[in-house]
Design a protein around this motif. Structure first.
Motif, mmCIF file in Angstrom:
data_model
loop_
_atom_site.group_PDB
_atom_site.id
_atom_site.type_symbol
_atom_site.label_atom_id
_atom_site.label_comp_id
_atom_site.label_asym_id
_atom_site.label_seq_id
_atom_site.Cartn_x
_atom_site.Cartn_y
_atom_site.Cartn_z
ATOM 1 N N ALA A 197 36.003 5.062 -33.782
ATOM 2 C CA ALA A 197 35.516 4.559 -35.175
ATOM 3 C C ALA A 197 36.721 4.700 -35.935
ATOM 4 C CB ALA A 197 34.244 5.270 -35.684
ATOM 5 N N ASP A 198 37.085 3.517 -36.809
ATOM 6 C CA ASP A 198 38.159 3.613 -37.712
ATOM 7 C C ASP A 198 37.925 2.449 -38.949
ATOM 8 O OD1 ASP A 198 38.713 0.955 -36.713
ATOM 9 O OD2 ASP A 198 40.266 1.849 -35.322
ATOM 10 N N ASP A 199 38.927 1.994 -39.455
ATOM 11 C CA ASP A 199 38.703 1.167 -40.687
ATOM 12 C C ASP A 199 38.110 -0.129 -40.355
ATOM 13 O OD1 ASP A 199 39.776 2.769 -42.523
ATOM 14 O OD2 ASP A 199 41.739 2.194 -42.159
ATOM 15 N N ASP A 200 38.254 -0.329 -39.060
ATOM 16 C CA ASP A 200 37.590 -1.715 -38.625
ATOM 17 C C ASP A 200 35.993 -1.658 -38.215
ATOM 18 O OD1 ASP A 200 40.053 -3.037 -38.834
ATOM 19 O OD2 ASP A 200 40.496 -3.149 -36.903
ATOM 20 N N GLY A 201 35.480 -0.384 -38.122
ATOM 21 C CA GLY A 201 34.186 -0.359 -37.872
ATOM 22 C C GLY A 201 34.063 0.639 -36.653
ATOM 23 N N VAL A 202 32.917 0.468 -36.109
ATOM 24 C CA VAL A 202 32.377 1.536 -35.066
ATOM 25 C C VAL A 202 32.036 0.852 -33.650
ATOM 26 C CG1 VAL A 202 30.757 3.459 -34.457
ATOM 27 C CG2 VAL A 202 31.489 2.882 -36.919
ATOM 28 N N LEU B 162 29.161 -1.790 -33.470
ATOM 29 C CA LEU B 162 28.157 -1.622 -34.422
ATOM 30 C C LEU B 162 28.056 -2.867 -35.496
ATOM 31 C CD1 LEU B 162 28.092 1.010 -32.895
ATOM 32 C CD2 LEU B 162 27.152 2.015 -34.932
ATOM 33 N N ALA B 163 27.111 -3.151 -36.264
ATOM 34 C CA ALA B 163 26.919 -3.877 -37.284
ATOM 35 C C ALA B 163 28.014 -3.556 -38.448
ATOM 36 C CB ALA B 163 25.607 -4.014 -37.920
ATOM 37 N N ALA B 164 28.584 -4.812 -38.893
ATOM 38 C CA ALA B 164 29.853 -4.412 -39.905
ATOM 39 C C ALA B 164 29.466 -3.789 -41.191
ATOM 40 C CB ALA B 164 30.258 -6.039 -40.357
ATOM 41 N N TYR B 165 28.123 -3.734 -41.318
ATOM 42 C CA TYR B 165 27.771 -2.833 -42.580
ATOM 43 C C TYR B 165 28.125 -1.478 -42.431
ATOM 44 C CZ TYR B 165 23.439 -2.544 -40.375
ATOM 45 O OH TYR B 165 22.251 -2.435 -39.429
ATOM 46 N N MET B 166 28.257 -0.978 -41.297
ATOM 47 C CA MET B 166 28.624 0.400 -41.084
ATOM 48 C C MET B 166 30.229 0.850 -41.575
ATOM 49 S SD MET B 166 26.022 2.081 -39.590
ATOM 50 C CE MET B 166 26.364 3.403 -39.083
ATOM 51 N N ARG B 167 30.258 1.425 -42.525
ATOM 52 C CA ARG B 167 31.752 1.658 -43.257
ATOM 53 C C ARG B 167 32.075 3.004 -43.399
ATOM 54 N NH1 ARG B 167 35.005 -1.386 -42.285
ATOM 55 N NH2 ARG B 167 36.131 -1.074 -44.023
ATOM 56 N N GLU C 236 43.123 6.554 -29.675
ATOM 57 C CA GLU C 236 44.451 6.024 -29.921
ATOM 58 C C GLU C 236 44.602 4.250 -29.858
ATOM 59 O OE1 GLU C 236 46.593 9.808 -28.103
ATOM 60 O OE2 GLU C 236 46.642 8.167 -27.148
ATOM 61 N N CYS C 237 43.742 3.907 -29.333
ATOM 62 C CA CYS C 237 43.820 2.327 -29.120
ATOM 63 C C CYS C 237 43.277 1.711 -30.436
ATOM 64 C CB CYS C 237 43.200 1.857 -27.891
ATOM 65 S SG CYS C 237 43.971 2.426 -26.346
ATOM 66 N N GLY C 238 42.114 2.258 -30.641
ATOM 67 C CA GLY C 238 41.669 1.894 -32.023
ATOM 68 C C GLY C 238 40.368 0.663 -31.411
ATOM 69 N N VAL C 239 39.306 0.626 -32.565
ATOM 70 C CA VAL C 239 38.178 -0.207 -32.542
ATOM 71 C C VAL C 239 38.420 -1.484 -31.885
ATOM 72 C CG1 VAL C 239 36.291 -1.105 -33.667
ATOM 73 C CG2 VAL C 239 36.928 1.475 -33.925
ATOM 74 N N ALA C 240 39.230 -2.203 -32.648
ATOM 75 C CA ALA C 240 39.517 -3.576 -32.278
ATOM 76 C C ALA C 240 39.998 -3.802 -30.851
ATOM 77 C CB ALA C 240 40.348 -4.268 -33.515
ATOM 78 N N THR C 241 40.881 -3.022 -30.375
ATOM 79 C CA THR C 241 41.502 -3.101 -29.122
ATOM 80 C C THR C 241 40.350 -2.606 -28.016
ATOM 81 O OG1 THR C 241 43.757 -2.661 -29.959
ATOM 82 C CG2 THR C 241 43.129 -2.414 -27.728
ATOM 83 N N VAL C 242 39.813 -1.473 -28.308
ATOM 84 C CA VAL C 242 38.680 -1.075 -27.280
ATOM 85 C C VAL C 242 37.511 -2.153 -27.187
ATOM 86 C CG1 VAL C 242 36.954 0.683 -27.110
ATOM 87 C CG2 VAL C 242 39.276 1.405 -27.553
ATOM 88 N N LYS D 51 35.309 -11.927 -46.818
ATOM 89 C CA LYS D 51 33.782 -11.367 -46.948
ATOM 90 C C LYS D 51 33.508 -10.251 -46.426
ATOM 91 C CE LYS D 51 29.596 -13.992 -46.878
ATOM 92 N NZ LYS D 51 28.744 -15.152 -46.183
ATOM 93 N N THR D 52 33.963 -9.935 -45.281
ATOM 94 C CA THR D 52 33.662 -8.788 -44.762
ATOM 95 C C THR D 52 34.725 -8.265 -43.781
ATOM 96 O OG1 THR D 52 31.802 -7.678 -43.229
ATOM 97 C CG2 THR D 52 32.837 -9.725 -42.531
ATOM 98 N N ILE D 53 34.642 -6.847 -43.197
ATOM 99 C CA ILE D 53 35.599 -6.443 -42.255
ATOM 100 C C ILE D 53 34.938 -6.327 -41.061
ATOM 101 C CG2 ILE D 53 36.932 -4.265 -41.769
ATOM 102 C CD1 ILE D 53 37.407 -3.977 -44.763
ATOM 103 N N CYS D 54 35.360 -6.735 -39.742
ATOM 104 C CA CYS D 54 34.567 -6.745 -38.552
ATOM 105 C C CYS D 54 35.608 -6.755 -37.652
ATOM 106 C CB CYS D 54 33.705 -8.068 -38.659
ATOM 107 S SG CYS D 54 32.601 -7.939 -37.321
ATOM 108 N N ALA D 55 35.473 -5.981 -36.572
ATOM 109 C CA ALA D 55 36.254 -6.020 -35.402
ATOM 110 C C ALA D 55 35.978 -7.096 -34.343
ATOM 111 C CB ALA D 55 36.302 -4.554 -34.744
ATOM 112 N N GLN D 56 34.895 -7.774 -34.384
ATOM 113 C CA GLN D 56 34.298 -8.803 -33.421
ATOM 114 C C GLN D 56 35.357 -9.624 -33.377
ATOM 115 O OE1 GLN D 56 31.194 -8.984 -31.793
ATOM 116 N NE2 GLN D 56 31.973 -10.772 -30.970
ATOM 117 N N GLY D 57 35.932 -10.077 -32.420
ATOM 118 C CA GLY D 57 36.850 -11.092 -32.259
ATOM 119 C C GLY D 57 36.210 -12.458 -31.954
#
Lengths: 224, 224, 224, 224, 224, 224
Positions: free
Chosen positions: C166-171, C38-43, C22-28, A132-138
């Protein structure tokens, strides 16, 4: 509410599953009488993703991916996970480590009415996800859900063992019991469309090929 | 309500249509005084899609694509279809067979404030579509609409014979009567931007190039 | 309300900024305790876009991009612009000319909770943008805003000089003061995940690796 | 783009306008062939609001309500304002002071595809507003728009002098030239419905009253 | 796809249905293990609406209300209609004439994942409707659907004869087979809440009443 | 991430809080330079709800209301709860039992960027709530959050002890340190509006009262 993991489920014939995938979502959906389509907001994380697999289903609380870890053990080659949250959620339940684990077990992909992350890694691994979405939130691992129970995912009922077909057009579920007959109808459509395609490509009008002119006139369409 | 198919419409000069396409949506929209832009939810089904064409319009009921079949006959080389449903709908009105038929007639693409399917095939065929959604859900052929009447598509009025310009930035409609003068203004913008681009690329500030500093100070901006 | 441009801001160590990227959004995001997303609508406007930079912030009125021109002068190598409108807006505040100017100053990209246009050009230039929407609608230059003040962008507080990843997972935004310690934790996660990935890839179950079975049973999960 | 205020517009017969209001939105919309309905997100700020009036139209920039002040002078008894922003906006363009001014001039209400504020006051004053949202965010007075030009408001074309009918079901626009004939058809519907209502209230089935059974059977409906 | 009308369905004990209504949606939903809730966008057309009834289900095409006319004949005292469109639609399928017909047959109300119109009349008649939207756009009678088949309405599976409970909090479905046991659990909750309410009203803290302090401390909550 | 409950917070003068409430959201928002407004999707559960109170803030996981129980203990007379979920959620975190407990402690109301249930009861109790949605879906008590830490609620930063003003126009937050000066400016606006209201009510045009005509002409507005 009891939370359960159903360990033994019936699966369809792998050849049937493969055949449905070759027909594609739009054709399969038509062939089974236009039922089983998931909501259009379920989109692949990369263009060209394709999936046909047997569903291992997950009912999960919002923001809690514990049951995915439980479901991995229930997966065998040719399965796909189908996760429906018990209330709307866009958190990133799933990422590259879980995909690594699933690929090691022969899993074909994931359908999730919620969020996914690590999409760059997943794309490079070739692990297809419709979300449904792409989201980094764990998410957390605090509350139980269930595995291999019927779920409603993005507006469609999915039973464990049902067949999931997914591509750039979206996601469709086929009942396991109907898979063989749906495949036959889908293949008939594919064959019939081949001839139609040739005639349309040669410039024949659908108005003539489908003999629509009389019915249009009867309904009152005016050419001016 | 009478349902009609208007068979003879005026079209703009093909060279003007082509010229507008070369300028792109953002420039054309600016050149005509920032009017004619369709809503931002109208997105191309693949990156890099580009279109400039003469509109053949369709007013269609929700979930019913019969009028597309009717409209195909009205299409000639250099046209694009523009479909507006009479109430909001995301069903997949359009797929690969209709595209095959339209390409055989020289159609340049489709603008549809609804859904489209077979997007993988359409992408491979190079048939560009800007749609509100992607959805495998099919439609019926039961209720009439009209072809080549003015429609409001995604918030913009489109008359048959108006020029449609579309690219990754969205979709813009240009009145046929204004197409020549809009093209001239658009080309002036393109030319003017070339020089601006060079200066900005060399490090000149827009604050200086556009002489903004005095006006900013007059409005009360404080540097601290 | 006074509108200001803050000219001198603190920035983090470039090596730290680079390391976070280098670590990426999800890891940071995980490493700093799941805050700052940031909200997931930021693509991103194109797949594979990546950014790690020091924030130059802009608070701008709806439909008015004047302050971007002001902000350009405040940008130095390694910065990214972060624009938050004072009320929701999807207009295309930003396009290729501004990107040309920013690239000449070493700017790394743009985060904008509004619209962007010229996305084809921006993609070809390799200037990454994460936006709420893509929209050709232009803006005016009539009303002041502020530069380098704290803003809330897509639900997250961003101070000038904070680090944007920021990357493909968001900001995700990282406080400047915490950047070094977040980087250390992020690198620990990357290292720890390497070993987990190997074990999962070899077929070990997360249920066992994370020792989840006892806790699942204690919570009442039933295998049937 | 030139910004204009058109000072002299044609208005429909007040008795016709009043008559349309008595029929209500749903009936008027049906009577004119199901056209002219504004998008369903246009909602009244209080239940039971009703409006039938002659449109004074406003095209306004996002976040700028200057043109409402200009439009007030163009309003006469029996008019309603219809505001369409040139790009989507939810700011509160309108509040109690403007309503006070408009009521002093005999204005009947406001249709605004944007935000409104002071809704408690407006409710107490009995000044009806149909808006896209309720929002306390104010606007500026920096950029021109136009008054009494054709606008597209919430997906419907509204010309100055067209009739606006609005109630709890939404908002519908009737072309001035068609108002008389639409009223006649609307009144026929009201009369016809009275008899239908009586019969249905007495327990007669629509299946019989509308003679639907044969056509249902012909289409293939099965009773099981 | 065969379109059917199932004429004989099982219904729950009217006393049980009534009892569930007295408990309300939130309590019933809890009592049956938090399942069966329809999506939160299903809202009553007026505040204070309440419903508990036996479901007569309708699967209807987008923009086509023919099957409602068919369903009326299947309704008996104590039933409510539950309509799910086969693809998303916000057209006004239902208005005052159909409500008149249904009230004559003892129908309790309507649950519709689409639009409704004549809401002022429906409110005055006291005919409760929970819908996805309010919209004056009418529908056609061209395409068949089915009556009294299982449907997925707003994300929940509803079988004919299931019990629908609806109020200001939304809509919940209870399986007919489980209705008696759910009612018992719901009444236990109501009774238990009475005592809790008294204690909380007297100023006792939930932290103490539910004995949460130790578990909070064990999880690591710090008071500072 | 450490989860904390901050037990001692500063609060503003009750007379100032009360004064701000009398001015209303729109006026307070203007008086403080148009900052602090929460997103427009935050709506009261009943018309006419009004609130001015000191914020006790809650940062809560999605679908988990444990921290509300913790927060109740921190509430004193004149406070309101402000809950921000750590990721988007529409579950019903709050209902009548919690409201009973809060009223016993003098709590004025709740601002929640999530769901609420038992709205009929809450309305009858006169306990005002501004929420993102109404939803009967309950929550769990498994995961910690924090109380009285700064939160971003519906796009606005809220510190514990800030003043919340809410009414039919939405919700606005005022910094505690600025409350006195904002109140003074708000009262000036109220006073100034009284005279404007009288003049506008007497038929004077805003164009004249605000002396707009020259500036409009200078910007190029044409009367035709």
């Amino acid at each position: 509410m009891t939370n359960v993991v159903v360990q033994h489920i019936e699966r369809a014939d792998p050849a049937v599953i493969k055949g449905l995938g070759e027909c594609g979502v739009a054709t399969v959906h038509e062939a089974q009488g236009r039922k089983g389509l998931l909501a259009a907001y379920m989109r692949p994380i990369y263009s060209g993703a394709q999936l046909s697999a047997s569903a291992v289903t997950i009912s999960a609380p919002p923001g809690d991916n514990w049951m995915i870890h439980v479901a991995v053990e229930q997966v065998t080659t040719g399965d796909a996970l189908v996760l429906a949250p018990t209330s709307p959620c866009q958190d990133g339940y799933f990422g590259e480590l879980l995909a690594t684990s699933l690929m090691a077990r022969g899993c074909e992909g994931l359908i999730i009415e919620a969020g996914v992350r690590d999409v760059r890694d997943l794309t490079q691994m070739g692990f297809p996800v419709w979300s449904k979405t792409i989201c980094a939130q764990g998410t957390v691992k605090e509350t139980l859900g269930s595995v291999n129970v019927p779920v409603i995912c993005a507006g469609a009922l999915v039973n464990p063992g049902d067949i999931i077909v997914a591509d750039d057009d979206g996601v469709c579920v086929v009942r396991r019991e109907e898979a063989q007959s749906v495949l036959e109808k889908a293949r008939e459509r594919v064959a019939a469309e081949k001839e139609k395609r040739r005639r349309l490509s040669d410039g024949e009008l659908g108005l003539d090929m489908y003999k629509m002119r009389d019915r249009l006139a009867a309904k009152g369409l005016k050419y001016v």
